[in-house]
Each structure stands twice: as C-alpha cells, then as structure tokens.
Design an enzyme around this catalytic site. Structure first.
Site, PDB file in Angstrom:
ATOM      1  N   GLY A  84       0.807  -1.209   0.000  1.00  0.00           N
ATOM      2  CA  GLY A  84       0.000   0.000   0.000  1.00  0.00           C
ATOM      3  C   GLY A  84       0.841   1.260   0.000  1.00  0.00           C
ATOM      4  CB  VAL A  85      -0.162   4.771  -0.570  1.00  0.00           C
ATOM      5  CG1 VAL A  85       0.450   6.159  -0.456  1.00  0.00           C
ATOM      6  CG2 VAL A  85      -0.558   4.464  -2.004  1.00  0.00           C
ATOM      7  NE  ARG A 101       0.484   5.654  11.606  1.00  0.00           N
ATOM      8  CZ  ARG A 101       0.738   6.210  12.790  1.00  0.00           C
ATOM      9  NH1 ARG A 101      -0.258   6.803  13.452  1.00  0.00           N
ATOM     10  NH2 ARG A 101       1.943   6.182  13.301  1.00  0.00           N
ATOM     11  CB  ALA A 131       1.657  -4.538   8.788  1.00  0.00           C
ATOM     12  NE  ARG A 162       7.012   3.865  17.186  1.00  0.00           N
ATOM     13  CZ  ARG A 162       6.496   4.090  15.995  1.00  0.00           C
ATOM     14  NH1 ARG A 162       5.298   4.653  15.886  1.00  0.00           N
ATOM     15  NH2 ARG A 162       7.165   3.777  14.898  1.00  0.00           N
ATOM     16  CG  HIS A 186      -1.100   2.655  14.304  1.00  0.00           C
ATOM     17  ND1 HIS A 186      -0.090   2.923  15.179  1.00  0.00           N
ATOM     18  CD2 HIS A 186      -0.523   2.594  13.067  1.00  0.00           C
ATOM     19  CE1 HIS A 186       1.061   3.019  14.513  1.00  0.00           C
ATOM     20  NE2 HIS A 186       0.821   2.833  13.235  1.00  0.00           N
TER      21      HIS A 186
END
Length: 321
Positions: A84-85, A101, A131, A162, A186
């Site tokens: 994907g992009v 996103r 993903a 993170r 996300h």
C-alpha cells in the site's frame, strides 16, 4: 509442548517494500517459520529480496525464503499484508493534520480490493494480519472482502511499545519493567492508558510524585514523542519500517506457535461496530478474546470517540447489505 506442525509453518508477506522487507528479515530471525513466501506486484523486487535473504539462510537453516505468487500461499497459516501507499508517499506526514494516517485510506482500500480476494482464494484458512496504514479501517475492509473474522491488525501494539520505552527512558528503567498500553486507533485519536500505567507494579503517577516530576508535562512530552515517532523516522530515512517489521514478526510468531500471548491488537469489536485496538489474547486463529482494561472516565470517553471516528471514516467503504 508445541508440536512440529504448530512451530514450523508457512508465512506469506504481501508487499515487499520497506515494511515487508523488514518484516521478512525479522521473521526469518525469530518467528520459527518453515517457509516465507514474498509476494509483490513487482515480482523482480520480491525475487531480489528473497535471493538477498537466501544467502543468509545458513544462519537460520530451518527457514526457506522465496518469491512467489498467490497460489504459493496454499497451506499458509498466516499472511501479512504490508502493501500500500505509505505515509510519505500518501502525504500523511504533517504533524498538524488531524486526519493523520486516515489520509491513506482511500488509496489503500483499492490496494486491498485487489489483494484480499486473491489471498483468500489461495489460502482460505490463513489468518490475515494487516500492517498497512491505517490498520483499523483496513481490517474492517479486509474482513468484509475475506468473508471471515480471522483478520487482525498490528494497530497500537507498536504505539504501546513506544509508550513503554519513552516512559522507561525518562524514569531510568528498562521498557520491560513498564506496563502501559495505547488503545483505539493507531493514529491521531489514540488513547494512552495512564491510569493503569505502572513500573514494577507501582502506578507511574505515584512514581512521578516520588521523584517530584510534574505529571502533565511528563505526559505531554511522552505522548508527543509517541504520536509523532513515525514522522520523525520518515524525516530521517524515508519510511518507518524496522519497528513495525519486528512487531509483525512477533505477531507472526504468536499466531504460528499458538502462544495465546496478550498484547494490543486491532480486531472488529461488536460493541463499537468497528475495528479498534485493545489488549487481546492471540493464537493460531488470530484474536481469541479481547480484554478491555480498567480505564478512567476520560480514557473511556477517548476510546469511544476514537471508535466513533474510525466507524464513520470506514463506513463508505463497506457494503451495508
């Protein structure tokens, strides 16, 4: 005790760009798979990556790595979609853009509409791990295209790692000593569960008070580092790839070895009517059970708002009949 069939299986990776290549490398190193099949619309690229990795197979002698087509995914236990992009190509690197996103969704839905039917035809039994960004809406799209519920996303697993890392670094402890999760999206509406964040069982708020560290400033700094980690990485190397590659490989290991491990993952949630990321028990069929941790009222509202935003964003891409 895990049997041979459970610990050594076939993994497909669809999309051999930065994330796909990093995932393949991490999976070859740790996921204990028997065979990794790399698929890309540019077959020459997939072949080159497979050959390059093949020269290191002597260091992981149980793993076979090769390029292939969808038919080669027959008998795969898991297929990871990384195609994907990405954020840089899709113009999703503006820290002030509330869409984040989600700006990539339109382009990547088209990619999934091409990939998922081919994948399901070749490997109807495979779990699908998304993903590609944005993962939560794309899980909803892939789930409908696939016609089954064995679809999940990496989602806020990386955000949570993170979160733990930045809390640990500021408090002088290893990230493994930090219990902390990010839930929801996300993306820009993600929710940091500070109320349940702990170090060695001690609430982070209490530990900050002991060290006379002001909570609001600490919280703001950590959340900013986590929320914009991808953009910071992209500004340096063009793509965020290694962290998500390691996370994807870890999820592959959990699924193919049927570990029943617990970590944040994206899956369709009937209560919210859309895919959200929450701590989940994961095994060979993907998400087995979703665990909703205790949250403050503020965190509950944040999760509800995140879910509502995701549901509204993906609605136009889903069939209603």
């Amino acid at each position: 005790m895990l049997g041979e069939e459970e610990s050594c299986m076939k993994l497909g990776i669809i999309g051999v760009g930065a994330v796909g290549s990093a995932t393949a490398m991490a999976a070859a190193s740790r996921a204990r798979v028997r065979e990794i099949v790399l698929i890309d619309r540019d077959r020459a690229r997939a072949k080159a990556v497979a050959i390059d990795m093949h020269y290191g197979v002597a260091l992981s002698p149980l793993v076979s790595i090769r390029d292939g087509d969808y038919a080669d995914l027959a008998d795969a236990g898991l297929a990871i979609i990384t195609a994907g992009v990405n954020e840089k190509a899709g113009g999703a690197t503006d820290r002030s853009d509330p869409a984040g996103r989600l700006r990539l969704l339109d382009a990547n839905v088209k990619v999934f509409q091409d990939i998922v039917p081919k994948l399901v035809k070749a490997a109807p039994q495979a779990v699908i791990l998304v993903a590609t960004d944005p993962p939560e809406p794309l899980v909803d799209v892939a789930r409908q295209l696939a016609g089954h519920d064995r679809v999940m996303g990496t989602s806020t697993y990386l955000d949570s790692l993170r979160f733990r890392l930045h809390v640990g670094e500021r408090l002088g402890v290893g990230p493994g000593a930090v219990e902390a999760n990010v839930v929801g999206e996300h993306g820009t509406s993600s929710v940091f569960l500070w109320s349940s964040a702990r170090v060695g069982g001690m609430p982070v708020r209490d530990l900050l008070a002991r060290h006379k560290i002001e909570f609001d400033a600490f919280r703001k700094a950590v959340e900013q580092d986590v929320r914009f980690a991808n953009i910071t990485i992209i500004e340096g190397i063009g793509a965020s790839q290694y962290g998500i590659g390691m996370v994807s490989a870890r999820v592959a290991e959990v699924i193919l070895r049927n570990e029943h491990a617990v970590f944040p993952a994206g899956s369709y949630n009937a209560r919210f009517g859309t895919t959200v990321s929450l701590p989940s028990i994961v095994g060979h069929q993907g998400v087995i059970e979703v665990l909703e941790p205790a949250m403050s009222d503020e965190e509950k509202r944040g999760l509800e708002l995140s879910a509502a935003r995701l549901k509204e964003t993906v609605r136009k891409y889903l069939r209603t009949s």
